[in-house]
Scaffold this active site. Structure first.
Site, PDB file in Angstrom:
ATOM      1  N   HIS A 224       0.836  -1.194   0.000  1.00  0.00           N
ATOM      2  CA  HIS A 224       0.000   0.000   0.000  1.00  0.00           C
ATOM      3  C   HIS A 224       0.876   1.252   0.000  1.00  0.00           C
ATOM      4  O   HIS A 224       1.813   1.342   0.787  1.00  0.00           O
ATOM      5  CB  HIS A 224      -0.899   0.033   1.238  1.00  0.00           C
ATOM      6  CG  HIS A 224      -1.641  -1.239   1.490  1.00  0.00           C
ATOM      7  ND1 HIS A 224      -1.890  -1.718   2.757  1.00  0.00           N
ATOM      8  CD2 HIS A 224      -2.195  -2.136   0.635  1.00  0.00           C
ATOM      9  CE1 HIS A 224      -2.565  -2.859   2.685  1.00  0.00           C
ATOM     10  NE2 HIS A 224      -2.759  -3.130   1.408  1.00  0.00           N
TER      11      HIS A 224
ATOM     12  N   TYR B 188       3.183   2.100  13.468  1.00  0.00           N
ATOM     13  CA  TYR B 188       3.590   3.139  12.527  1.00  0.00           C
ATOM     14  C   TYR B 188       2.965   4.486  12.880  1.00  0.00           C
ATOM     15  O   TYR B 188       1.789   4.586  13.226  1.00  0.00           O
ATOM     16  CB  TYR B 188       3.293   2.759  11.073  1.00  0.00           C
ATOM     17  CG  TYR B 188       1.893   2.281  10.773  1.00  0.00           C
ATOM     18  CD1 TYR B 188       0.959   3.090  10.150  1.00  0.00           C
ATOM     19  CD2 TYR B 188       1.511   0.967  11.090  1.00  0.00           C
ATOM     20  CE1 TYR B 188      -0.311   2.641   9.848  1.00  0.00           C
ATOM     21  CE2 TYR B 188       0.247   0.499  10.798  1.00  0.00           C
ATOM     22  CZ  TYR B 188      -0.667   1.347  10.164  1.00  0.00           C
ATOM     23  OH  TYR B 188      -1.929   0.890   9.874  1.00  0.00           O
TER      24      TYR B 188
END
Length: 476
Positions: A71, A134
């Site tokens: 992605h 993240y």
């Protein structure tokens, strides 16, 4: 779980531009371990960009072989592991020469990766109970542009440690396109404000029809509007070039002009600076020699103290101070601007053509600056990622007076330069009815700083001759 202790904080480049691998200090004993997963000062000092994270996400994975991606999102990410270990793979999906470049590495808690906007991110767990974390510098939006790549793409040829046929992959990830069919992620947009003005038209000529460049006139985007904050989806922009300004120097001395000057030249740049700071945008703002009083006996350096004589200069100085508050800014200080529109050179050429012998000011000194040079200089600073700050940008060559330039215009257009009479500023304005702003007598700007970036402004005398040749045959 094995964790490597005792590393020094080190940031290393990879084969993908902007993708950085970070070795991180992890401190452990019999109780476990501790690390600073994001420490802004230390990490930016080590070479990471100050990317301004606004959200922290964690993906927990039960089994070995869980595989996610590929992605690419329109924001930056700082990816790391809290527990476990992963094999990470990144593919550059940005439009450009490095499209399709692949980088892989293993990550445990002692290693992290900074992933720039538009680079495809994926990973495969190598240990059970792996927590993948993240930081991102934007919030998810259904209107944002995303890009995807199939995990098994043969062109990328990612060497997954666990064959994909044996891995746990979502049906959605299995349907992602091959590299040949993947839609590249466009760069963040450049917005050029004041695009119908002299400088705006030069910037149009410089940037052309590039798909990531957007132009806005005042009718399309009024920088003085109280709705400026919501006028665009600002997170999609990487650069704003503010070529909009109020430049009626004498009218600025009237009550109506004073309000208009402060609105366009001070309040609007302050609003743009707030937007730029919030969204991590680079703001380019065009300044003026009128922020000085013109009493210096030497060319003005960028760090000279402001001392404006009139409302226009005061409003420009205020705008400069506001723009300087945003971290990513270029203030372009220029003087005596000539471009496509009404200007001094066009006026002198017209007077010469019509047989008029003008009086022209002889006690103001500076250099002409052609808008093509300003546009070229702005692009140079942006594309070469020059240090942020203020840069003087004018034509090069010897300083001249307005009378000198007028005589050159007459000479270059085939007329007798002696028809131009030099007069003092006081004499020139003696018969004018209405408010007159004071002018700086010395408008010469020191070019050392921008020359040090390897940008070479053209000699203003050469630019003048070329401009007149280009206009010859036209209607002055």
């Amino acid at each position: 779980m094995s964790v490597e202790f005792g590393k020094q904080l080190v940031v290393a480049e990879t084969s993908i531009p902007g993708l950085l691998v970070v070795d991180m200090p992890v401190h452990g004993d019999s109780r476990g371990w501790f690390k600073e997963n994001w420490q802004r000062q230390k990490m930016t000092d080590a070479g990471l960009p100050d990317f301004g994270p606004v959200q922290n996400n964690i993906s927990f994975n039960d089994a070995v072989g869980t595989t996610r991606g590929i992605h690419a999102e329109p924001w930056d990410k700082f990816v790391s592991v809290a527990t476990g270990r992963i094999f990470g793979a990144w593919v550059d999906l940005r439009d450009g020469p490095t499209f399709g470049t692949v980088f892989t590495t293993e990550i445990d808690p002692s290693r992290a990766v900074f992933v720039p906007r538009g680079v495809g991110n994926s990973y495969q767990t190598l240990e059970p109970d792996t927590a993948y974390t993240y930081l991102v510098n934007d919030h998810w939006s259904p209107d944002a542009a995303y890009a995807f790549l199939n995990l098994a793409d043969p062109t990328a040829n990612i060497p997954w440690p666990i064959p994909l046929a044996e891995a746990e992959i979502s049906d959605k990830d299995k349907q992602h396109p091959a590299l040949a069919d993947a839609a590249p992620v466009a760069p963040r947009k450049i917005l050029i404000l004041g695009s119908n003005g002299q400088l705006g038209r030069a910037l149009r000529a410089e940037y052309g029809d590039a798909p990531h460049v957007e132009y806005a006139s005042r009718a399309e985007l009024d920088v003085t509007s109280p709705d400026l904050d919501s006028a665009r989806r600002w997170r999609d922009y990487g650069t704003i070039i503010n070529a909009a300004a109020y430049t009626a120097v004498d009218t600025a001395e009237t009550p109506e002009g004073r309000a208009a000057a402060w609105s366009a030249n001070a309040a609007a740049p302050a609003a743009l600076a707030r937007i730029a700071t919030r969204y991590g945008i680079t703001l380019v703002h065009v300044s003026s020699d009128y922020v000085y009083d013109g009493t210096s006996e030497t060319p003005y350096r960028e760090d000279a103290a402001f001392s404006p004589l009139g409302v226009y200069g005061q409003s420009k100085a205020a705008g400069d101070l506001a723009v300087a508050t945003t971290p990513r800014h270029y203030i372009i200080r220029t003087s005596w601007v000539i471009g496509d529109g009404n200007n001094f050179v066009r006026t002198m050429a017209s007077l010469a053509q019509r047989g008029i012998n003008p009086n022209v000011v002889k006690d103001q000194t500076g250099r002409l600056t052609f808008t093509a040079d300003i546009a070229r200089g702005i692009r140079h600073l942006l594309e070469n990622e020059a240090e942020y700050g203020t840069y003087n940008l004018t034509g090069d060559g010897p300083a001249q007076t307005w009378a000198d330039i007028a005589k050159n215009v007459y000479r270059l257009t085939g007329h007798d330069p002696s028809r131009v009479t030099g007069v003092s500023t006081t004499e020139y304005f003696s018969s004018v009815v209405g408010p007159i702003a004071q002018r700086p007598h010395n408008s010469t700007l020191d070019l050392s700083k921008i020359l040090a970036t390897d940008f070479i402004p053209q000699d203003s005398a050469i630019s003048l001759a070329e401009w007149l040749v280009h206009q010859r045959g036209g209607d002055f």
